[in-house]
Write an enzyme that holds these catalytic residues in place. Structure first.
Site, mmCIF file in Angstrom:
data_model
loop_
_atom_site.group_PDB
_atom_site.id
_atom_site.type_symbol
_atom_site.label_atom_id
_atom_site.label_comp_id
_atom_site.label_asym_id
_atom_site.label_seq_id
_atom_site.Cartn_x
_atom_site.Cartn_y
_atom_site.Cartn_z
ATOM 1 N N GLN A 261 0.826 -1.211 0.000
ATOM 2 C CA GLN A 261 0.000 0.000 0.000
ATOM 3 C C GLN A 261 0.856 1.255 0.000
ATOM 4 O O GLN A 261 0.494 2.268 -0.598
ATOM 5 C CB GLN A 261 -0.954 -0.008 1.193
ATOM 6 C CG GLN A 261 -2.019 -1.085 1.110
ATOM 7 C CD GLN A 261 -2.786 -1.058 -0.200
ATOM 8 O OE1 GLN A 261 -3.445 -0.076 -0.534
ATOM 9 N NE2 GLN A 261 -2.697 -2.139 -0.967
ATOM 10 N N HIS A 264 1.646 2.925 -3.353
ATOM 11 C CA HIS A 264 0.691 3.761 -4.079
ATOM 12 C C HIS A 264 1.082 5.228 -4.122
ATOM 13 O O HIS A 264 0.953 5.896 -5.142
ATOM 14 C CB HIS A 264 -0.697 3.667 -3.423
ATOM 15 C CG HIS A 264 -1.536 2.548 -3.943
ATOM 16 N ND1 HIS A 264 -2.151 2.580 -5.167
ATOM 17 C CD2 HIS A 264 -1.886 1.365 -3.393
ATOM 18 C CE1 HIS A 264 -2.835 1.467 -5.354
ATOM 19 N NE2 HIS A 264 -2.683 0.706 -4.289
ATOM 20 N N GLU A 330 -9.403 1.644 5.434
ATOM 21 C CA GLU A 330 -9.869 1.310 4.092
ATOM 22 C C GLU A 330 -9.707 -0.196 3.854
ATOM 23 O O GLU A 330 -10.632 -0.886 3.446
ATOM 24 C CB GLU A 330 -9.068 2.101 3.061
ATOM 25 C CG GLU A 330 -9.421 1.766 1.624
ATOM 26 C CD GLU A 330 -8.462 2.400 0.630
ATOM 27 O OE1 GLU A 330 -8.797 2.434 -0.567
ATOM 28 O OE2 GLU A 330 -7.372 2.847 1.043
ATOM 29 N N HIS A 331 -8.508 -0.689 4.107
ATOM 30 C CA HIS A 331 -8.209 -2.129 4.022
ATOM 31 C C HIS A 331 -7.752 -2.600 5.394
ATOM 32 O O HIS A 331 -6.842 -2.006 5.974
ATOM 33 C CB HIS A 331 -7.073 -2.417 3.035
ATOM 34 C CG HIS A 331 -7.235 -1.786 1.686
ATOM 35 N ND1 HIS A 331 -6.641 -0.582 1.356
ATOM 36 C CD2 HIS A 331 -7.906 -2.202 0.589
ATOM 37 C CE1 HIS A 331 -6.937 -0.282 0.096
ATOM 38 N NE2 HIS A 331 -7.704 -1.242 -0.382
ATOM 39 N N HIS A 423 -53.963 19.070 2.687
ATOM 40 C CA HIS A 423 -53.596 17.663 2.571
ATOM 41 C C HIS A 423 -54.806 16.769 2.850
ATOM 42 O O HIS A 423 -55.080 15.814 2.121
ATOM 43 C CB HIS A 423 -52.475 17.312 3.560
ATOM 44 C CG HIS A 423 -51.121 17.799 3.158
ATOM 45 N ND1 HIS A 423 -50.829 19.122 2.948
ATOM 46 C CD2 HIS A 423 -49.964 17.118 2.937
ATOM 47 C CE1 HIS A 423 -49.549 19.244 2.617
ATOM 48 N NE2 HIS A 423 -48.999 18.033 2.594
#
Length: 433
Positions: A261, A264, A330-331, A423
């Site tokens: 990761q 990235h 996230e993970h 109504h």
């Protein structure tokens, strides 16, 4: 990576867990004028911004279909086979998640249908900065296709190395999926193009109903700014991985996953949560061995040494679970003696990867899950991208006369209680017949 010792800590973990320093509000100062320019000048503004930020000005925003076909024909056979397998697995999970319309008989002659309706038109964003994220084409497009979306537009940044077209592997994946509306546009300007359309300024891009896909901080800021004009999936920021590991885990596996990761982005977060100082030390040894052997060593070192990354020491797995739920990664990988049992107690994560042989990289490409996931702690309230994101729920209500007469008096009473006599009269006039 730095050490963060929480073994004697009982405060709210959300205040002290590692987190990237991302200031979306500051990015808005750049993004808002850019989006306004695209709304005013359309395609010319998108091209100008591409020339400024991407260093290239395409001949046209829309990628010609013959370029898509050429990219597919030139796709490496092994890459094509891998993409096809990933698509097949993802289609299976998406099909299983697709909800069906349901009709409830409320009373005799009275039905309420919850109708599942796909979006008419969606825009997909695929980043192309540090890496050509071809897998993101699949993760965005396949759920949209399974949902039954009628029109799909995809944007990816122009690349100077490829004559102003998006990366050819991305174009090949688009062609493989039958996507024909593809634009060489990146960043905030691409999202503004999709949200506003360019028809009113003389262009050909129709506005979309929904924009999905990850990106950098400027893409996240554009999503925040454009939300309301268009629906979004989430403000996905820098990627992150957290790993709960005990002494039974393989240090080489854990180190490799933290690196995966960090690769990235220099702002990517890699967090190890463990109850063993000895294991943490073994992971450090593995990182020192593996990081220099990677292709993107400098980028990875920057990410691992940043404030967003750390080894978090906890008393036991019970505390590790609490820290993980507070972090809402996230993970989240779980590499413990009872990985399945730990996973069952996780409530906040974009996706959970259970056991030593389920690395996040599997989910990035071919697990059948989706890798477009909430970041920055948003997994405590948001979900990853799925076929459901591309659908709406719409109630269809049908009452006959007898059914209305049965319940109409209650409607009149409640309307009066809210001081909305009109109504009630809309029902009373029917009951008087």
């Amino acid at each position: 990576m730095r050490r963060l010792d929480l073994r004697d800590t009982s405060v709210d973990y959300r205040d002290i867990v590692p987190r990237a320093e991302v200031d979306v509000e500051q990015a808005l100062a750049v993004v808002v004028p850019l989006c306004d320019d695209v709304r005013t000048r359309g395609e010319a503004a998108v091209l100008d911004a591409g020339e400024r930020f991407d260093g290239v000005r395409p001949d046209a925003l829309r990628v010609p279909e013959d370029e898509l076909r050429r990219a597919l024909a030139d796709l490496d056979p092994a890459v094509r086979a891998a993409l096809e397998e990933s698509v097949a697995r993802l289609r299976r999970t998406c099909a299983a998640e697709l909800e069906e319309s349901v009709t409830t008989v409320v009373a005799d002659g009275a039905t309420v249908e919850r109708r599942i309706v796909p979006m008419d038109r969606v825009g997909l964003y695929v980043p192309g900065g540090l890496a050509p994220l071809v897998s993101t084409v699949l993760m965005n497009a396949v759920p949209a296709q399974v949902a039954g979306v009628r029109e799909i537009a995809l944007a990816s940044p122009p690349q100077a190395a490829f004559g102003g077209l998006p990366h050819p592997t991305i174009l090949g994946a688009c062609a493989l999926l039958g996507l024909t509306e593809v634009y060489a546009a990146g960043g905030a300007q691409a999202l503004a193009m999709l949200a506003y359309g360019t028809v009113s300024t003389g262009g050909d891009v129709e506005p979309v109903n929904l924009i999905t896909g990850p990106g950098n901080i400027y893409v996240a800021a554009a999503k925040r700014h454009l939300q309301g004009t268009v629906a979004i999936d989430s403000e996905a920021g820098p990627t992150e991985i957290a790993i709960i590991a005990d002494v039974t885990a393989d240090a080489a596996f854990v180190a490799a996953d933290l690196i995966s990761q960090a690769e990235h982005d220099p702002m990517a977060a890699s967090v190890l949560v463990t109850d063993s100082e000895d294991f943490a030390a073994r992971v450090d040894v593995e990182l020192e061995k593996q990081v220099p052997a990677t292709t993107h060593t400098e980028r990875i070192r920057t990410a691992l040494d940043g404030p967003q990354s750390a080894t978090v020491l906890v008393r036991d797995i019970e505390q590790a679970i609490d820290v993980a739920n507070a972090y809402a990664a996230e993970h989240l990988e779980i590499q413990t003696a009872d990985a399945a049992g730990v996973a069952a107690r996780i409530t906040n994560a974009g996706a959970i990867f259970v056991g030593a042989f389920t690395p996040v990289s599997l989910g990035d490409y071919a697990a059948g899950s989706n890798h477009v996931l909430p970041t920055a702690g948003c997994a405590c309230h948001s979900s990853g991208l799925s076929v459901r994101a591309f659908c709406k729920n719409m109630h269809v209500v049908t009452y006959d006369e007898a059914a209305l007469r049965e319940v109409g008096g209650h409607v009149v009473t409640l309307a009066a209680a809210e001081d909305l006599p009109g109504h009630g009269e809309a029902v009373a006039v029917r009951l008087a017949r």
